[in-house]
Design a protein around this motif. Structure first.
Motif, PDB file in Angstrom:
ATOM      1  N   VAL A   1       0.839  -1.204   0.000  1.00  0.00           N
ATOM      2  CA  VAL A   1       0.000   0.000   0.000  1.00  0.00           C
ATOM      3  C   VAL A   1       0.874   1.255   0.000  1.00  0.00           C
ATOM      4  CG1 VAL A   1      -1.853   1.196   1.212  1.00  0.00           C
ATOM      5  CG2 VAL A   1      -1.716  -1.294   1.282  1.00  0.00           C
ATOM      6  N   ALA A   2       2.025   1.203   0.699  1.00  0.00           N
ATOM      7  CA  ALA A   2       2.831   2.405   0.895  1.00  0.00           C
ATOM      8  C   ALA A   2       3.710   2.721  -0.311  1.00  0.00           C
ATOM      9  CB  ALA A   2       3.704   2.235   2.138  1.00  0.00           C
ATOM     10  N   ALA A   3       4.050   1.711  -1.110  1.00  0.00           N
ATOM     11  CA  ALA A   3       5.040   1.936  -2.170  1.00  0.00           C
ATOM     12  C   ALA A   3       4.647   3.022  -3.186  1.00  0.00           C
ATOM     13  CB  ALA A   3       5.358   0.624  -2.871  1.00  0.00           C
ATOM     14  N   PRO A   4       3.409   3.020  -3.728  1.00  0.00           N
ATOM     15  CA  PRO A   4       3.104   4.058  -4.735  1.00  0.00           C
ATOM     16  C   PRO A   4       3.234   5.487  -4.213  1.00  0.00           C
ATOM     17  CG  PRO A   4       1.484   2.309  -4.842  1.00  0.00           C
ATOM     18  CD  PRO A   4       2.294   2.058  -3.610  1.00  0.00           C
ATOM     19  N   PRO A   5       2.676   5.810  -3.003  1.00  0.00           N
ATOM     20  CA  PRO A   5       2.885   7.185  -2.514  1.00  0.00           C
ATOM     21  C   PRO A   5       4.356   7.500  -2.266  1.00  0.00           C
ATOM     22  CG  PRO A   5       1.150   6.101  -1.258  1.00  0.00           C
ATOM     23  CD  PRO A   5       1.755   5.064  -2.125  1.00  0.00           C
ATOM     24  N   VAL A   6       5.130   6.532  -1.735  1.00  0.00           N
ATOM     25  CA  VAL A   6       6.549   6.769  -1.475  1.00  0.00           C
ATOM     26  C   VAL A   6       7.278   7.044  -2.791  1.00  0.00           C
ATOM     27  CG1 VAL A   6       8.696   5.678  -0.714  1.00  0.00           C
ATOM     28  CG2 VAL A   6       6.638   5.452   0.667  1.00  0.00           C
ATOM     29  N   LEU A   7       6.969   6.216  -3.805  1.00  0.00           N
ATOM     30  CA  LEU A   7       7.631   6.378  -5.105  1.00  0.00           C
ATOM     31  C   LEU A   7       7.339   7.766  -5.683  1.00  0.00           C
ATOM     32  CD1 LEU A   7       9.249   4.801  -7.262  1.00  0.00           C
ATOM     33  CD2 LEU A   7       7.074   4.165  -8.284  1.00  0.00           C
ATOM     34  N   LEU A   8       6.051   8.174  -5.621  1.00  0.00           N
ATOM     35  CA  LEU A   8       5.679   9.478  -6.178  1.00  0.00           C
ATOM     36  C   LEU A   8       6.279  10.614  -5.348  1.00  0.00           C
ATOM     37  CD1 LEU A   8       4.077  10.813  -8.429  1.00  0.00           C
ATOM     38  CD2 LEU A   8       2.137  10.945  -6.903  1.00  0.00           C
ATOM     39  N   ALA A   9       6.280  10.466  -4.012  1.00  0.00           N
ATOM     40  CA  ALA A   9       6.785  11.528  -3.146  1.00  0.00           C
ATOM     41  C   ALA A   9       8.279  11.744  -3.368  1.00  0.00           C
ATOM     42  CB  ALA A   9       6.512  11.175  -1.683  1.00  0.00           C
ATOM     43  N   THR A  10       9.048  10.649  -3.476  1.00  0.00           N
ATOM     44  CA  THR A  10      10.492  10.809  -3.693  1.00  0.00           C
ATOM     45  C   THR A  10      10.749  11.483  -5.032  1.00  0.00           C
ATOM     46  OG1 THR A  10      10.583   8.568  -4.547  1.00  0.00           O
ATOM     47  CG2 THR A  10      11.216   8.873  -2.255  1.00  0.00           C
ATOM     48  N   SER A  11       9.979  11.101  -6.065  1.00  0.00           N
ATOM     49  CA  SER A  11      10.169  11.710  -7.379  1.00  0.00           C
ATOM     50  C   SER A  11       9.835  13.196  -7.336  1.00  0.00           C
ATOM     51  CB  SER A  11       9.297  11.015  -8.419  1.00  0.00           C
ATOM     52  OG  SER A  11       9.495   9.628  -8.377  1.00  0.00           O
TER      53      SER A  11
ATOM     54  N   LEU B   1      16.055   8.821  -5.438  1.00  0.00           N
ATOM     55  CA  LEU B   1      15.654   7.958  -6.549  1.00  0.00           C
ATOM     56  C   LEU B   1      15.756   6.488  -6.130  1.00  0.00           C
ATOM     57  CD1 LEU B   1      17.292   9.736  -9.614  1.00  0.00           C
ATOM     58  CD2 LEU B   1      14.878   9.628  -9.035  1.00  0.00           C
ATOM     59  N   LEU B   2      16.827   6.155  -5.388  1.00  0.00           N
ATOM     60  CA  LEU B   2      17.016   4.770  -4.947  1.00  0.00           C
ATOM     61  C   LEU B   2      15.956   4.381  -3.926  1.00  0.00           C
ATOM     62  CD1 LEU B   2      18.799   2.315  -5.259  1.00  0.00           C
ATOM     63  CD2 LEU B   2      20.209   3.130  -3.386  1.00  0.00           C
ATOM     64  N   LEU B   3      15.573   5.319  -3.053  1.00  0.00           N
ATOM     65  CA  LEU B   3      14.537   5.038  -2.049  1.00  0.00           C
ATOM     66  C   LEU B   3      13.233   4.627  -2.739  1.00  0.00           C
ATOM     67  CD1 LEU B   3      13.707   5.083   0.936  1.00  0.00           C
ATOM     68  CD2 LEU B   3      13.072   7.462   0.648  1.00  0.00           C
ATOM     69  N   GLY B   4      12.882   5.358  -3.806  1.00  0.00           N
ATOM     70  CA  GLY B   4      11.674   5.009  -4.553  1.00  0.00           C
ATOM     71  C   GLY B   4      11.782   3.629  -5.171  1.00  0.00           C
TER      72      GLY B   4
END
Lengths: 158, 311
Positions: free
Chosen positions: B65-75, B103-106
């Protein structure tokens, strides 16, 4: 560099877009974007060849906003071909349930509607409608790419 | 004012990213003899997906659940901080190591989500993505270090400012080597040919796509938007580090307008070039990818040596 010359020589393969068909009710929520997952429920592969042609450079269904995707989770609609065989009935049901709602089922070819030449065969469960609810039928044995593209355009509304 | 410019830049990138993706697809379609879709089609897909409720696999946990918001937030954070339109954005925040780390965090968040789905393809995609990321991140760092030697700082804004104020200083052997290394790293990081094929339907050849197979609806929209944003970010960095012309170094409206126009033109040109390259090239076999990435790392190392020795 021969490839570049051949690309230039081939030019545009796509045919001119035919007149836009009447949009179907589902076009309202699809908003000109339709992701499709294909399921072969037991067809003779004739319909698959025509479906492949519909997405080829000549018919180019992608220009109307339709796109084939790799997962039913990404899809708005599944296209189903063939009479549903015993071995594919559960797989078809699972694929349908894996799609997020709202979802559509497009039956392609005569077999999907009435089992065609395979009606009554021992490995056949029945037409697609017996397993999952079908929203749209594309008739033909096999249907021409133009008919498939017209049906998809009715859904994308473009 | 700088905060406003930084936020405006992030909004520009977020809006532009799906169009960049649309442009690569349109160029590719045209070269294949197709009519092609409109540039705005990725936006139409996103708009529709954003309104569909997401589904979640029965075994998935918080990571999924958390991955998409994290990916977008880091970008988005990178889009705020790094110098794309103006170099005067948040001073000192656009450090190279921070940008690569974000970028790596995402990427790690998405790989964990791929493992979390519990499907064979999710785990396979995550394993491949991490293999590639481990080989790409050093190249990303090292190729930009080659440019920071000249400037004496790893602040991306300082590097771009130095290039924008003295364009001749960009043309060095070290820059050429670093540009080649960073271009290969960009292809790998964004999952483009020859490392990964974004339009593949064959699960066994997937890298990025295999991790996101289970996402749907709103979650899928966030993942696709973030992926497009990462492509725009890396193309923008590539353009601004090695062709820093037109980037606004002062906060005047004229400079900002020129900066915006130059950024759109540069990223558009690179995206078209990327799509044309994809038509001409084939995807590499997975076991050949480390050779390509090791080659790009060697180029980056040579770039740093050349920058240190030749100045």
């Amino acid at each position: 560099m021969g490839l570049i010359r051949r690309i230039a020589a081939a030019g545009r393969a796509a045919q001119k877009a035919p007149a836009r068909p009447e949009p179907l009710p589902a076009a309202r929520w699809l908003k000109r974007s339709l992701q499709i997952r294909h399921v072969d429920a037991g067809s003779c592969n004739g319909c698959e060849i025509e479906l492949g042609q519909a997405f080829s450079p000549v018919y180019d269904a992608e220009r109307y906003g339709a796109r084939l995707v790799a997962s039913p989770r990404h899809a708005d609609a599944i296209t189903v071909t063939g009479p549903v065989t015993v071995n594919m009935a559960q797989a078809l049901r699972t694929t349908y349930e894996a799609m997020p709602e709202p979802r559509l089922v497009i039956g392609i070819g005569d077999c999907a509607r009435n089992c065609g030449a395979f009606a009554g065969a021992h490995a056949v469960v029945g037409p697609v409608d017996d397993v999952v609810p079908v929203d749209l039928h594309v008739p033909g044995c096999p249907p021409e790419p133009d008919a498939i593209v017209a049906a998809l355009r009715g859904l994308t509304g473009r | 004012m700088t905060v406003l410019v930084a936020l405006g830049q992030a909004v520009l990138l977020a809006v532009l990213a799906p169009y960049v993706l649309g442009l690569t697809r349109a160029v590719r379609a045209r070269l294949e003899g197709r009519a092609g879709r409109r540039l705005g089609q990725p936006w139409r897909d996103l708009r529709k997906l954003l309104r569909k409720p997401p589904t979640s696999p029965s075994d998935a946990s918080l990571f999924f659940v958390a991955a998409p918001p994290v990916l977008l937030a880091t970008s988005l954070l990178v889009a705020v901080a790094a110098p794309f339109v103006a170099t005067t954005s948040l001073a000192g925040e656009a450090d190279l190591i921070v940008v690569v780390g974000l970028l790596l965090l995402g990427a790690v968040a998405l790989a964990l989500a791929g493992l979390d789905t519990g499907t064979a393809f999710g785990g396979m995609g995550a394993s491949r993505e991490m293999t590639i990321a481990a080989l790409v991140e050093p190249t990303l760092l090292l190729s930009v270090f080659a440019l920071s030697v000249r400037v004496g700082s790893t602040d991306l804004a300082a590097i771009v400012t130095a290039g924008a104020t003295d364009p001749a200083s960009v043309f060095t052997p070290a820059s050429a080597l670093a540009a080649a290394a960073l271009a290969i790293a960009t292809l790998a990081e964004c999952g483009r040919v020859p490392v990964d094929n974004p339009s593949t339907h064959l699960e066994l050849t997937m890298v990025h796509e295999a991790m996101v197979l289970e996402y749907s609806g709103r979650d899928l929209a966030l993942v696709e938007w973030a992926s497009a944003l990462r492509l725009t970010i890396l193309l923008g960095l590539l353009a601004n580090l090695f062709a820093p012309w037109g980037v606004a170094t002062h906060l005047t409206p004229v400079a900002l307008a020129i900066g915006t126009a130059a950024f759109i033109a540069k990223v558009g040109g690179l995206a078209a070039l990327l799509a044309a390259g994809e038509v001409l090239a084939a995807k590499l076999r997975l076991f050949r990818v480390p050779e390509l990435l090791a080659g790009s790392f060697a180029l980056a190392l040579l770039a740093v040596l050349a920058a240190a020795v030749l100045g």
